[in-house]
Scaffold this active site. Structure first.
Site, PDB file in Angstrom:
ATOM      1  N   THR A 252      13.783 -47.393  11.378  1.00  9.86           N
ATOM      2  CA  THR A 252      13.054 -46.737  10.310  1.00  9.86           C
ATOM      3  C   THR A 252      13.486 -47.384   9.003  1.00  9.86           C
ATOM      4  O   THR A 252      14.172 -48.415   9.015  1.00  9.86           O
ATOM      5  CB  THR A 252      13.343 -45.216  10.307  1.00  9.86           C
ATOM      6  OG1 THR A 252      12.547 -44.584   9.302  1.00  9.86           O
ATOM      7  CG2 THR A 252      14.809 -44.934  10.035  1.00  9.86           C
TER       8      THR A 252
ATOM      9  N   GLY B 118      10.633 -50.952  10.434  1.00 11.15           N
ATOM     10  CA  GLY B 118      11.432 -50.562   9.286  1.00 11.15           C
ATOM     11  C   GLY B 118      10.532 -50.104   8.146  1.00 11.15           C
ATOM     12  O   GLY B 118       9.386 -49.728   8.358  1.00 11.15           O
TER      13      GLY B 118
ATOM     14  N   VAL C  11       5.642 -46.611  11.054  1.00 10.08           N
ATOM     15  CA  VAL C  11       6.074 -47.453   9.934  1.00 10.08           C
ATOM     16  C   VAL C  11       6.969 -46.606   9.037  1.00 10.08           C
ATOM     17  O   VAL C  11       6.653 -45.461   8.723  1.00 10.08           O
ATOM     18  CB  VAL C  11       4.875 -47.992   9.125  1.00 10.08           C
ATOM     19  CG1 VAL C  11       5.356 -48.922   8.013  1.00 10.08           C
ATOM     20  CG2 VAL C  11       3.891 -48.724  10.037  1.00 10.08           C
ATOM     21  N   CYS C  12       8.100 -47.184   8.641  1.00 12.61           N
ATOM     22  CA  CYS C  12       9.028 -46.524   7.731  1.00 12.61           C
ATOM     23  C   CYS C  12       9.490 -45.187   8.342  1.00 12.61           C
ATOM     24  O   CYS C  12       9.751 -45.097   9.539  1.00 12.61           O
ATOM     25  CB  CYS C  12       8.357 -46.352   6.381  1.00 12.61           C
ATOM     26  SG  CYS C  12       9.486 -46.039   5.001  1.00 12.61           S
ATOM     27  N   THR C  13       9.559 -44.134   7.538  1.00 13.76           N
ATOM     28  CA  THR C  13      10.029 -42.851   8.060  1.00 13.76           C
ATOM     29  C   THR C  13       8.976 -42.116   8.885  1.00 13.76           C
ATOM     30  O   THR C  13       9.212 -40.992   9.329  1.00 13.76           O
ATOM     31  CB  THR C  13      10.516 -41.941   6.914  1.00 13.76           C
ATOM     32  OG1 THR C  13       9.447 -41.736   5.984  1.00 13.76           O
ATOM     33  CG2 THR C  13      11.706 -42.555   6.192  1.00 13.76           C
TER      34      THR C  13
END
Length: 216
Positions: free
Chosen positions: A141, A175, A121-123
């Site tokens: 990301t 993302g 999730v995310c970075t």
């Protein structure tokens, strides 16, 4: 793909629906310094929602969630349930944005052959990138990190403006932030079908449809 908790599976147009025999799917969330809360709290809410079991005629948990870290010491106010050395083998691994470590990278490579899914999730995607498992693949990301990741991990095809990507049969990247909820609902749909995933989304009063249409 190993679905350890299955006793019977049948293929439908929405994915694989498995009879669970009351055995819970094990979900590990890796944490370290600077872990972003929403990145795992969102998916956690999806996996923690109880499901109605028509055989038992009652609501039951389908997932068991625990945290894993390099240490059992307090980090940012959190104490992990397990370390990388004593953690049970999970079926799903959630990888939120966080500082991470070489130990985390090595653990991901170690458990990869045995899990059903790795989901960043995310970075948190950078920790998957560090394992080499994303090389030659398309991943996503947080939109604010895409250009940086293109330079840092040039072997990965980084894209933006999608809720999540299916990197392979076992790896997904989402993302930023709330995109993890969509990915968790999608994973839930793979296990139990769209109807059950929709019930969970409705229970959470989550109105996003990104889990159904990740490319939008």
């Amino acid at each position: 793909m190993r679905i350890a908790i299955s006793v019977a599976c049948m293929m439908l147009n929405v994915g694989v629906i498995c009879a669970q025999n009351n055995k819970r799917i094990q979900v590990a969330c890796v944490i370290s310094k600077n872990t972003t809360e929403i990145d795992y709290v969102g998916p956690q809410a999806v996996f923690q929602t109880w499901h109605f079991d028509s055989t038992e005629n009652r609501h039951m948990k389908r997932f068991n969630i625990f945290t894993v870290s390099e240490t059992r010491e307090v980090v940012d106010g959190r104490v992990a349930d397990f370390t990388f050395e004593d953690s049970p083998v999970p079926d799903i691994v959630i990888i939120p944005a966080q500082r991470g470590s070489l130990t985390l990278t090595e653990w991901l490579k170690k458990v990869y052959p045995e899990v059903d899914y790795l989901m960043s999730v995310c970075t948190g995607a950078k920790h998957l990138a560090k394992t080499g498992l994303l090389d030659g693949k398309t991943a996503t990301t947080h939109h604010g990190a895409v250009e940086r990741f293109k330079k840092e991990f040039p072997s990965v095809n980084w894209i933006e403006n999608v809720r999540f990507t299916r990197v392979s049969d076992k790896i997904y990247t989402s993302g930023g932030l709330t995109s993890g909820i969509d990915l968790a609902l999608h994973i839930l749909e793979i296990y139990f079908g769209r109807g059950q995933a929709q019930i969970v989304a409705d229970h959470l009063e989550y109105q996003g449809n990104g889990w159904k249409y990740p490319e939008k």
